[in-house]
Write an enzyme that holds these catalytic residues in place. Structure first.
Site, PDB file in Angstrom:
ATOM      1  N   CYS A 169     -22.221   0.708  44.999  1.00 23.68           N
ATOM      2  CA  CYS A 169     -21.879   0.879  43.741  1.00 23.68           C
ATOM      3  C   CYS A 169     -21.148  -0.640  43.395  1.00 23.68           C
ATOM      4  O   CYS A 169     -21.116  -0.714  41.960  1.00 23.68           O
ATOM      5  CB  CYS A 169     -20.727   1.706  43.472  1.00 23.68           C
ATOM      6  SG  CYS A 169     -21.351   3.688  43.810  1.00 23.68           S
ATOM      7  N   PHE A 220     -24.129  11.632  41.031  1.00 25.86           N
ATOM      8  CA  PHE A 220     -25.083  10.601  40.925  1.00 25.86           C
ATOM      9  C   PHE A 220     -26.075  10.721  39.992  1.00 25.86           C
ATOM     10  O   PHE A 220     -26.874  11.696  39.907  1.00 25.86           O
ATOM     11  CB  PHE A 220     -25.623   9.963  42.371  1.00 25.86           C
ATOM     12  CG  PHE A 220     -24.445   9.696  43.007  1.00 25.86           C
ATOM     13  CD1 PHE A 220     -23.955   8.227  42.911  1.00 25.86           C
ATOM     14  CD2 PHE A 220     -23.918  10.201  44.217  1.00 25.86           C
ATOM     15  CE1 PHE A 220     -22.883   7.671  43.749  1.00 25.86           C
ATOM     16  CE2 PHE A 220     -22.743   9.726  44.855  1.00 25.86           C
ATOM     17  CZ  PHE A 220     -22.513   8.508  44.733  1.00 25.86           C
ATOM     18  N   HIS A 310     -16.088  -0.062  36.975  1.00 27.66           N
ATOM     19  CA  HIS A 310     -17.557   0.702  37.487  1.00 27.66           C
ATOM     20  C   HIS A 310     -16.890   2.221  37.844  1.00 27.66           C
ATOM     21  O   HIS A 310     -15.856   2.226  38.595  1.00 27.66           O
ATOM     22  CB  HIS A 310     -17.947   0.007  38.918  1.00 27.66           C
ATOM     23  CG  HIS A 310     -18.943   1.333  39.430  1.00 27.66           C
ATOM     24  ND1 HIS A 310     -20.259   1.524  39.219  1.00 27.66           N
ATOM     25  CD2 HIS A 310     -18.655   2.210  40.507  1.00 27.66           C
ATOM     26  CE1 HIS A 310     -20.722   2.432  39.556  1.00 27.66           C
ATOM     27  NE2 HIS A 310     -19.878   3.001  40.654  1.00 27.66           N
ATOM     28  N   ASN A 343     -22.600   8.600  38.309  1.00 29.24           N
ATOM     29  CA  ASN A 343     -22.464   7.263  38.660  1.00 29.24           C
ATOM     30  C   ASN A 343     -23.766   6.832  39.043  1.00 29.24           C
ATOM     31  O   ASN A 343     -24.615   7.389  39.878  1.00 29.24           O
ATOM     32  CB  ASN A 343     -21.650   7.336  39.853  1.00 29.24           C
ATOM     33  CG  ASN A 343     -21.385   6.295  40.765  1.00 29.24           C
ATOM     34  OD1 ASN A 343     -22.273   5.536  40.561  1.00 29.24           O
ATOM     35  ND2 ASN A 343     -20.591   6.344  41.810  1.00 29.24           N
TER      36      ASN A 343
END
Length: 397
Positions: A169, A220, A310, A343
């Site tokens: 990430c 994700f 993020h 994500n």
């Protein structure tokens, strides 16, 4: 925030105007695979595709899907892929060869599309690109994806290439840090930074022995992002979005097992410890202290900056918001990116920055004000913190 300019070394800079010799983000672009998955349909589809009838696991995934705050995301996985490679949905199969065949092509296709979008927004020919920084945790090959991307875009054979692999990430912000250095140390250069990720490398059927897998399924997504970075924007052609002032990285000692990824015959497996959000919360103020000092801000004056974070997950955003006592709107762009795309690992910071530009322009049109200075942040394996002190140039005249 105008009084900060003389404190941080940006003398002579006007609101919205870049400083000479300082790296700026000149354009953004993104791309996604064709499958858009609404979160409301994910659970039934996933258990059907993997032929799993474990009611307890299904209920657990249903709860996780609600807590992630994700509404939609894009995935490479499709019915066609599972028909061709049914072993991907089976337990204990040696499938790394099949996964890489899919992933290598998918990340290249998405990377090319995202790059083309960024280049179109940039407004200059592809031949003006001098450097390429390529980021991915979803492929493994030699030569690497940077070469296939360069070929697909028609970059000059003299383009200087660099790969950043398996940074998770934090890869997008790490790549931006590297691109900043390249741009500032090579006057006249134009650096293309590209990130591309797919979850197929770790796709597995549900299992009670791997509880974290369900978190990944609920959180994700796949996609690609691209940025053009360079100094001294060409007036009338290039429209700088953000100026990159100070970049730094820090790893937290003795946290190397908190995010653990292992590549095996069955693909890649991740485990993330429950205390990851707490570790980020405990260390975020110390990490941000130098940035505050650069801006001449006092302790706890975090709301005088913007925050492009993020979105590793809702818990991370909530812990950071709580510790820094941020106003709710400070993380709007991060929460929007998480809701719309999940994500998407290294890509997600591109989507956050796009939303920040959009929000800045809306405020400008309505006569509102937005902070000129802020932070771009990401957290990844290590545990590694990546941060860049940044000027929002979209707030200028």
């Amino acid at each position: 925030m105008k009084d900060m300019k003389n404190i941080n070394g940006a003398q002579g800079a006007y609101m919205g105007k870049a400083n000479s010799g300082r790296a700026t983000i000149l354009a953004l672009g993104k791309a996604f695979p064709p499958q858009l998955v609404p979160q409301d349909y994910l659970v039934d589809g996933y258990f059907k595709d993997t032929s799993c009838d474990d009611l307890d696991l299904k209920q657990k995934l249903t709860r996780l899907c609600k807590t992630t705050t994700v509404k939609t995301r894009y995935v490479v996985m499709s019915e066609e892929i599972l028909k061709k490679y049914p072993e991907l949905a089976m337990e204990g199969q040696a499938t790394i060869k099949q996964r890489l065949e899919i992933c290598n092509k998918a990340v290249t296709d998405m990377a090319i599309e995202a790059s083309q979008a960024a280049i179109k927004n940039w407004g200059r020919p592809v031949s003006d690109i001098t450097h390429l920084v390529y980021v991915s945790s979803s492929e493994a090959r030699l030569p690497g994806g940077d070469l296939f991307l360069a070929k697909g875009l028609g970059l000059s054979p003299h383009t200087q290439r660099l790969m950043l692999y398996f940074m998770g990430c934090s890869g997008g912000v790490a790549g931006l840090r590297v691109a900043k250095d390249l741009a500032e140390n090579n006057p006249g250069s134009r650096v293309l930074l590209v990130t591309s990720e797919t979850t197929i490398i770790g796709y597995k059927p549900p299992s009670a022995s791997r509880p974290y897998d369900l978190v990944g399924v609920a959180l994700f997504g796949d996609g690609a992002g691209a940025m053009l970075i360079g100094t001294d924007p060409v007036f009338g052609i290039e429209r700088p979005l953000f100026e990159l002032h100070t970049a730094t990285q820090k790893f937290i000692p003795n946290t190397q097992n908190i995010i653990d990824g292992r590549l095996s015959e069955e693909g890649i497996s991740f485990t993330i410890a429950r205390d990851l959000p707490q570790i980020i919360e405990d260390n975020i103020e110390n990490f941000c202290e130098a940035f505050l000092q650069t801006l001449g801000l006092q302790e706890k004056e975090y709301n005088k900056m913007f925050w492009a974070v993020h979105p590793g997950g809702p818990a991370i955003l909530s812990r950071l918001e709580k510790r820094l006592e941020l106003l709710p709107e400070k993380l709007t762009a991060s929460r929007r990116a998480l809701m719309d795309y999940g994500n998407a690992s290294s890509n997600t910071i591109v989507y956050v920055l796009e939303y920040m530009v959009e929000e800045s322009l809306k405020k400008k049109m309505s006569g509102g004000e937005t902070e000129e200075w802020g932070l771009i942040l990401a957290f990844g394996p290590g545990i590694s913190f990546e941060g860049i002190l940044t000027r929002n140039l979209a707030v200028g005249p």
